[in-house]
Write an enzyme that holds these catalytic residues in place. Structure first.
Site, short mmCIF file in Angstrom:
data_model
loop_
_atom_site.label_atom_id
_atom_site.label_comp_id
_atom_site.label_asym_id
_atom_site.label_seq_id
_atom_site.Cartn_x
_atom_site.Cartn_y
_atom_site.Cartn_z
N SER A 155 -54.85 5.04 1.60
CA SER A 155 -55.25 3.74 2.14
C SER A 155 -55.26 3.78 3.67
CB SER A 155 -54.33 2.66 1.57
OG SER A 155 -54.87 1.38 1.75
N ASP A 248 -61.72 -0.56 -6.89
CA ASP A 248 -61.05 -0.70 -5.61
C ASP A 248 -62.06 -1.19 -4.58
OD1 ASP A 248 -59.66 -0.40 -3.21
OD2 ASP A 248 -59.07 1.67 -3.59
N HIS A 278 -56.75 0.23 -6.57
CA HIS A 278 -55.98 0.64 -5.41
C HIS A 278 -54.49 0.76 -5.80
CE1 HIS A 278 -56.34 1.06 -1.04
NE2 HIS A 278 -55.15 0.50 -0.93
#
Length: 310
Positions: A155, A248, A278
């Site tokens: 991320s 995601d 995610h």
């Protein structure tokens, strides 16, 4: 995955964007390892302090897996945790880092770069680059191979890893691999996947904007160190393994990054894990896809470190 989301909804979890940064950090830390694998036992776990350019000392943790006596110096992965530049820590990602070290047979150095809003952009970018510079000089003294260094993250940490790899290229510092789990790559959240998966799929659109409001001014968003898809070029940057989650908001950005790297002639291995959201890589207790992603990432590390050491 749907069961996880349903249980989270029934539990009444407050969204991070409804909390203060301090509350969000505590909340994220309390739940970060609930669905993760138990941490592997390591041969060494070293608490380190890494100097940043402004004199601050950054907390880091080096984990070294078990290996035969008198083995050659180990390759090392510099890992940058996720959390929207605002939450997350070495502790929240310790099981993941230890599992990667165990599977890949490499050391992992996990960095606590400084978080927003106390430290806004580009502090985290500087911290990541300074940690890499330090690691290059300190590796041999830690029993590591300075010629076999990879960088990775998930991320926001994946964003920082891409940016640091580009800066390393510009500095003439060779890296073995970029190991990227669903990195954020664009200045504005306007792709189709943001529209499709921005609500009800764990990472909510208002939470993304809450992260970014704390981290960066809108006037800075088109700086490539925040949005690496806007980098001037990707020529001669380190090869990449990219693992994305199908459901995601960031999945399209990851695909665009893979395309940009390939157009520049960079070797890319892209995996999209179906039916997951995610954060799935930290759900190894219940998601087979998380275990497969760990294995795939570790295989990429073993392959590239073997090539780099050949």
């Amino acid at each position: 995955m749907r069961g996880v989301l349903d249980r989270m909804a029934r539990a009444g979890r407050p969204p991070l964007h409804a909390l203060t940064p301090e509350q969000a950090r505590a909340f994220y830390e309390a739940g970060a390892n609930v669905l993760d694998l138990p941490p592997h036992r390591m041969a060494r776990v070293d608490a380190l302090a890494i100097p940043a350019r402004d004199g601050a000392l950054l907390v880091a943790e080096l984990v070294v897996p078990h290996r035969p006596p008198h083995a050659a110096p180990l390759p090392v992965l510099l890992y940058l945790h996720g959390g929207g530049f605002t939450v997350g820590s070495v502790r929240t990602h310790a099981p993941l880092c230890r599992h990667l070290a165990h599977l890949a047979g490499c050391a992992v150095l996990s960095l606590d770069y400084r978080l927003a809003p106390e430290h806004r952009f580009p502090t985290a970018v500087h911290d990541a680059f300074d940690a890499l510079a330090w690691l290059r000089g300190a590796a041999a003294g830690l029993g590591l191979d300075p010629g076999r260094i990879a960088i990775g993250g998930d991320s926001a940490g994946g964003t920082l890893a891409v940016v640091t790899a580009l800066q390393a290229r510009d500095a003439g510092w060779p890296l073995a691999l970029q190991l990227l789990f669903y990195p954020g790559c664009s200045a504005w959240q306007d792709t189709a996947s943001h529209r499709r998966f921005g609500h009800g799929f764990l990472l909510e659109a208002p939470t993304i904007q809450w992260f970014f409001r704390h981290y960066i001014d809108d006037s800075q968003r088109e700086d490539w160190r925040f949005a690496p898809l806007l980098a001037p070029d990707f020529d001669h940057v380190a090869p990449a393994w990219i693992g994305l989650a199908e459901c995601d908001p960031l999945v399209d950005e990851g695909v665009l990054l893979a395309d940009a790297l390939r157009m520049a002639g960079v070797a890319v291995d892209l995996e999209i894990y179906r039916g997951v959201t995610h954060e799935f890589i930290k759900m190894g207790r219940i998601l087979p896809e998380a275990l497969r992603a760990h294995q795939d990432a570790a295989r990429a590390l073993r392959h590239t470190f073997g090539d780099a050491g050949a």
